[in-house]
Design a protein around this motif. Sequence first.
Motif, mmCIF file in Angstrom:
data_model
loop_
_atom_site.group_PDB
_atom_site.id
_atom_site.type_symbol
_atom_site.label_atom_id
_atom_site.label_comp_id
_atom_site.label_asym_id
_atom_site.label_seq_id
_atom_site.Cartn_x
_atom_site.Cartn_y
_atom_site.Cartn_z
ATOM 1 N N GLY A 35 27.058 42.604 71.487
ATOM 2 C CA GLY A 35 27.475 43.477 72.582
ATOM 3 C C GLY A 35 28.762 43.089 73.288
ATOM 4 O O GLY A 35 28.988 43.506 74.423
ATOM 5 N N LEU A 36 29.614 42.319 72.630
ATOM 6 C CA LEU A 36 30.847 41.862 73.261
ATOM 7 C C LEU A 36 32.027 42.762 72.906
ATOM 8 O O LEU A 36 32.014 43.494 71.915
ATOM 9 C CB LEU A 36 31.153 40.424 72.844
ATOM 10 N N ARG A 37 33.074 42.660 73.713
ATOM 11 C CA ARG A 37 34.327 43.387 73.476
ATOM 12 C C ARG A 37 35.299 42.434 72.787
ATOM 13 O O ARG A 37 35.712 41.440 73.365
ATOM 14 C CB ARG A 37 34.917 43.884 74.799
ATOM 15 N N TRP A 38 35.686 42.762 71.556
ATOM 16 C CA TRP A 38 36.507 41.884 70.735
ATOM 17 C C TRP A 38 37.928 42.423 70.606
ATOM 18 O O TRP A 38 38.143 43.633 70.488
ATOM 19 C CB TRP A 38 35.920 41.765 69.333
ATOM 20 N N LEU A 39 38.876 41.507 70.565
ATOM 21 C CA LEU A 39 40.274 41.821 70.259
ATOM 22 C C LEU A 39 40.661 41.028 69.019
ATOM 23 O O LEU A 39 40.504 39.807 68.989
ATOM 24 C CB LEU A 39 41.177 41.434 71.435
ATOM 25 N N ASP A 40 41.164 41.726 67.998
ATOM 26 C CA ASP A 40 41.580 41.103 66.741
ATOM 27 C C ASP A 40 43.100 41.213 66.651
ATOM 28 O O ASP A 40 43.652 42.281 66.359
ATOM 29 C CB ASP A 40 40.894 41.814 65.574
ATOM 30 N N VAL A 41 43.793 40.098 66.912
ATOM 31 C CA VAL A 41 45.260 40.087 66.976
ATOM 32 C C VAL A 41 45.836 39.787 65.596
ATOM 33 O O VAL A 41 45.485 38.781 64.974
ATOM 34 C CB VAL A 41 45.745 39.039 67.991
ATOM 35 N N GLY A 42 46.726 40.665 65.122
ATOM 36 C CA GLY A 42 47.210 40.549 63.757
ATOM 37 C C GLY A 42 46.107 40.903 62.791
ATOM 38 O O GLY A 42 45.838 40.184 61.831
ATOM 39 N N CYS A 43 45.474 42.039 63.034
ATOM 40 C CA CYS A 43 44.235 42.406 62.325
ATOM 41 C C CYS A 43 44.450 42.675 60.848
ATOM 42 O O CYS A 43 43.489 42.675 60.072
ATOM 43 C CB CYS A 43 43.592 43.623 62.987
ATOM 44 N N GLY A 44 45.695 42.912 60.426
ATOM 45 C CA GLY A 44 45.945 43.188 59.019
ATOM 46 C C GLY A 44 45.153 44.382 58.528
ATOM 47 O O GLY A 44 45.120 45.441 59.165
ATOM 48 N N THR A 45 44.478 44.219 57.407
ATOM 49 C CA THR A 45 43.694 45.308 56.821
ATOM 50 C C THR A 45 42.285 45.398 57.398
ATOM 51 O O THR A 45 41.466 46.162 56.904
ATOM 52 C CB THR A 45 43.608 45.138 55.304
ATOM 53 N N GLY A 46 42.000 44.608 58.433
ATOM 54 C CA GLY A 46 40.706 44.711 59.104
ATOM 55 C C GLY A 46 39.627 43.828 58.522
ATOM 56 O O GLY A 46 38.432 44.054 58.779
ATOM 57 N N VAL A 47 40.007 42.789 57.762
ATOM 58 C CA VAL A 47 39.017 41.915 57.129
ATOM 59 C C VAL A 47 38.122 41.249 58.170
ATOM 60 O O VAL A 47 36.891 41.294 58.085
ATOM 61 C CB VAL A 47 39.726 40.856 56.262
ATOM 62 N N LEU A 48 38.730 40.596 59.161
ATOM 63 C CA LEU A 48 37.941 39.911 60.183
ATOM 64 C C LEU A 48 37.152 40.901 61.022
ATOM 65 O O LEU A 48 35.981 40.666 61.344
ATOM 66 C CB LEU A 48 38.850 39.059 61.068
ATOM 67 N N SER A 49 37.755 42.013 61.384
ATOM 68 C CA SER A 49 37.054 43.024 62.183
ATOM 69 C C SER A 49 35.813 43.537 61.465
ATOM 70 O O SER A 49 34.778 43.779 62.094
ATOM 71 C CB SER A 49 37.994 44.196 62.501
ATOM 72 N N ALA A 50 35.900 43.686 60.154
ATOM 73 C CA ALA A 50 34.741 44.160 59.384
ATOM 74 C C ALA A 50 33.607 43.151 59.440
ATOM 75 O O ALA A 50 32.424 43.521 59.553
ATOM 76 C CB ALA A 50 35.153 44.427 57.943
ATOM 77 N N VAL A 51 33.951 41.860 59.380
ATOM 78 C CA VAL A 51 32.912 40.830 59.474
ATOM 79 C C VAL A 51 32.296 40.827 60.868
ATOM 80 O O VAL A 51 31.069 40.706 61.026
ATOM 81 C CB VAL A 51 33.497 39.449 59.128
ATOM 82 N N LEU A 52 33.120 40.975 61.897
ATOM 83 C CA LEU A 52 32.602 41.049 63.265
ATOM 84 C C LEU A 52 31.635 42.221 63.410
ATOM 85 O O LEU A 52 30.564 42.091 64.017
ATOM 86 C CB LEU A 52 33.760 41.220 64.252
ATOM 87 N N ALA A 53 32.018 43.363 62.869
ATOM 88 C CA ALA A 53 31.167 44.545 62.976
ATOM 89 C C ALA A 53 29.826 44.339 62.281
ATOM 90 O O ALA A 53 28.785 44.801 62.762
ATOM 91 C CB ALA A 53 31.892 45.755 62.386
ATOM 92 N N ALA A 54 29.848 43.636 61.158
ATOM 93 C CA ALA A 54 28.626 43.447 60.380
ATOM 94 C C ALA A 54 27.705 42.385 60.972
ATOM 95 O O ALA A 54 26.474 42.500 60.863
ATOM 96 C CB ALA A 54 28.993 43.074 58.944
#
Length: 273
Positions: A39-58
């Motif tokens: 339930g946190l609000r995340w900021l992904d700096v230099g997110c590129g193609t969204g690799v890290l964001s996808a892991v966070l979402a999962a």
Amino acid sequence: MEREGFDVWAAGSSYDRYMGRWSRLVAEEFVAWLGCGDGLRWLDVGCGTGVLSAVLAARCRPRTVTGVDRSEAFVRSATTSTWGFVVGDAMALPLRAGSCDVAVSALTLNFLGDPAAAVTGMAAAVRPGGTVAAYVWDYAHGMGFLRRFWDAAVRADPSAAELDEGRRFPECRPDALRAQWAGAGLTDVSTVAIDVPVVFADFDDLWEPFLAGQGPAPAYVASLRPIDRDRLRDVLSTAVERGEDGSTGFTCRAWAVRGHKPDHLDADRATPL
């Protein structure tokens, strides 16, 4: 040899072939190490193609994930997900101060003009008590296949030494990362090594991503005359050991760092009367 133009990151598919498939492995370990709640609000700096964001979402059931990257092509690749991705500069983040719980960055800091300023900006973006964390490749000591590439490149062309990421990015070490986090006013700073296996099916699987022009090493290859490119390929091929099935494997290391933004209430309690 001029470095300008060698740090090119623009095509999502080429990045995934070159580095993305390995960075996913690091992202999984990094998120597990952070141990942040749901339930946190995340900021992904230099997110590129969204690799890290996808892991966070999962793994983290985030309230929101906002990705920021200066590459329009990367942002287009990332926006195939349901989260918000925007074109923006890591040195001037397009967010309100204190609007996030956690700010993270994957494999980006060493490519920024002023990494320390970027960390300060990430710290400003999180609330008091929030977390700022990142990871970078250990170019000097931990990137097995890149080490073989640059060693081969320098044997074939001594002027290539100045483009070697291991030489260019001394900040990709735990002591330098801890200093940047402390310099941004973050506390409880810690680092950890994340090692992942990197296995190529055969030499072509290793070599062909270097032909796509994405990143310093592939951009260097693209700058070569065909005869020099073939020579580099032969030198690298000779230097790479193969298994009976033709495969070749390495271990690649990333350094991760995290720290916390001081809580104002704690700071008030610590002030002498």
